[in-house]
Design a protein around this motif. Sequence first.
Motif, PDB file in Angstrom:
ATOM      1  N   GLU A 115       0.789  -1.227   0.000  1.00  0.00           N
ATOM      2  CA  GLU A 115       0.000   0.000   0.000  1.00  0.00           C
ATOM      3  C   GLU A 115       0.818   1.273   0.000  1.00  0.00           C
ATOM      4  N   GLY A 116       2.137   1.151   0.153  1.00  0.00           N
ATOM      5  CA  GLY A 116       2.976   2.332   0.182  1.00  0.00           C
ATOM      6  C   GLY A 116       3.173   2.875   1.583  1.00  0.00           C
ATOM      7  N   PHE A 117       4.146   3.776   1.725  1.00  0.00           N
ATOM      8  CA  PHE A 117       4.486   4.329   3.030  1.00  0.00           C
ATOM      9  C   PHE A 117       3.327   5.118   3.631  1.00  0.00           C
ATOM     10  N   GLY A 118       2.513   5.730   2.772  1.00  0.00           N
ATOM     11  CA  GLY A 118       1.392   6.523   3.261  1.00  0.00           C
ATOM     12  C   GLY A 118       0.374   5.720   4.036  1.00  0.00           C
TER      13      GLY A 118
ATOM     14  N   LEU B  25       0.883   3.885   6.469  1.00  0.00           N
ATOM     15  CA  LEU B  25       1.216   3.943   7.889  1.00  0.00           C
ATOM     16  C   LEU B  25       0.592   5.159   8.574  1.00  0.00           C
ATOM     17  N   TYR B  26       0.024   6.056   7.773  1.00  0.00           N
ATOM     18  CA  TYR B  26      -0.601   7.260   8.339  1.00  0.00           C
ATOM     19  C   TYR B  26      -2.079   7.347   7.989  1.00  0.00           C
ATOM     20  N   LYS B  27      -2.681   6.211   7.622  1.00  0.00           N
ATOM     21  CA  LYS B  27      -4.116   6.203   7.362  1.00  0.00           C
ATOM     22  C   LYS B  27      -4.883   6.537   8.644  1.00  0.00           C
ATOM     23  N   GLY B  28      -5.813   7.467   8.532  1.00  0.00           N
ATOM     24  CA  GLY B  28      -6.599   7.880   9.687  1.00  0.00           C
ATOM     25  C   GLY B  28      -5.965   8.967  10.518  1.00  0.00           C
ATOM     26  N   LEU B  29      -4.819   9.504  10.070  1.00  0.00           N
ATOM     27  CA  LEU B  29      -4.128  10.530  10.850  1.00  0.00           C
ATOM     28  C   LEU B  29      -4.955  11.813  10.966  1.00  0.00           C
ATOM     29  N   VAL B  30      -5.678  12.164   9.896  1.00  0.00           N
ATOM     30  CA  VAL B  30      -6.447  13.420   9.915  1.00  0.00           C
ATOM     31  C   VAL B  30      -7.534  13.410  10.989  1.00  0.00           C
TER      32      VAL B  30
END
Length: 314
Positions: free
Chosen positions: A272-275, A277-282
Amino acid sequence: MMGGLFYTGTRILDKSRTAVAPLERLKILLQVQNPHNIQYNGTIQGLKYIWRTEGLRGLFKGNGTNCARIVPNSAVKFFSYEQASSGILWLYRRQSGNEDAQLTPVLRLGAGACAGIIAMSATYPMDMVRGRITVQTANSPYQYRGMFHALSTVYRQEGFRALYKGWLPSVIGVVPYVGLNFSVYESLKDWLIKSRPFGLGEDQELGVVTRLACGAAAGTVGQTVAYPLDVIRRRMQMVGWKDASTIVRGQGGNSVEYTGMIDAFRKTVHSEGFGALYKGLVPNSVKVVPSIAIAFVSYEVVKDILGVEMRISD
């Protein structure tokens, strides 16, 4: 009296958690949803989708378990932090030979990390099942009816160790998350008291708004640094859940299996890519202001009411 005040403080924490429960649920759904079955594409779209498909109750799914968990977690965390701070300060003064020495930010980080690990470990099974309850939808093949039913079901079907899936990244994440929370919060308070910016008088104490700002800043720093570990923790908690919804397993019925934390990191980034790891950060960042900040202010207010003169850093 102390029991009543602690109850009041925990009720305040419960209310702050409830206020941001929709954002918390959306964050977890974004963290664990199967990349081949995307249903939640962002904060606004995700909240609208939950409302449309599950109604008002769907926005607060898992909040009851979270509130039940936060009472023992907060009690153990803050008590452990005070004890760890006192012990570390005693050792530091003895080693340095300076009886007036104060805790440095690094030592505060250590005390916060110790408190976080103890509190997290003591209540981790509750957090594990909260994640699963939160991810449930009306279309899930099997429904956990509540926290105790989920605990007993996981234990019966997957064994005791399953209740601690994702524990390792949680422990590692405690250092930057809880440690930085306390360290940044106390350091900001010390700076404001010593430098007296923004027109603060010599005898003025920090107000509630200023403490809120310090707590919000501390929470933002801690959660951003530790967030990838939180994503991995949530994904590991879903492993072995044969009755998971299509949100986790995907349309084909197959979810990603992880052999451990490193494998989870590797497979997540690779597919899924490095991004990812920040799913749901917003949504997590949006909720950090009321939840973490109010927690710190409630803690300080209860201590003031009790007449406790010792500050955390003392």
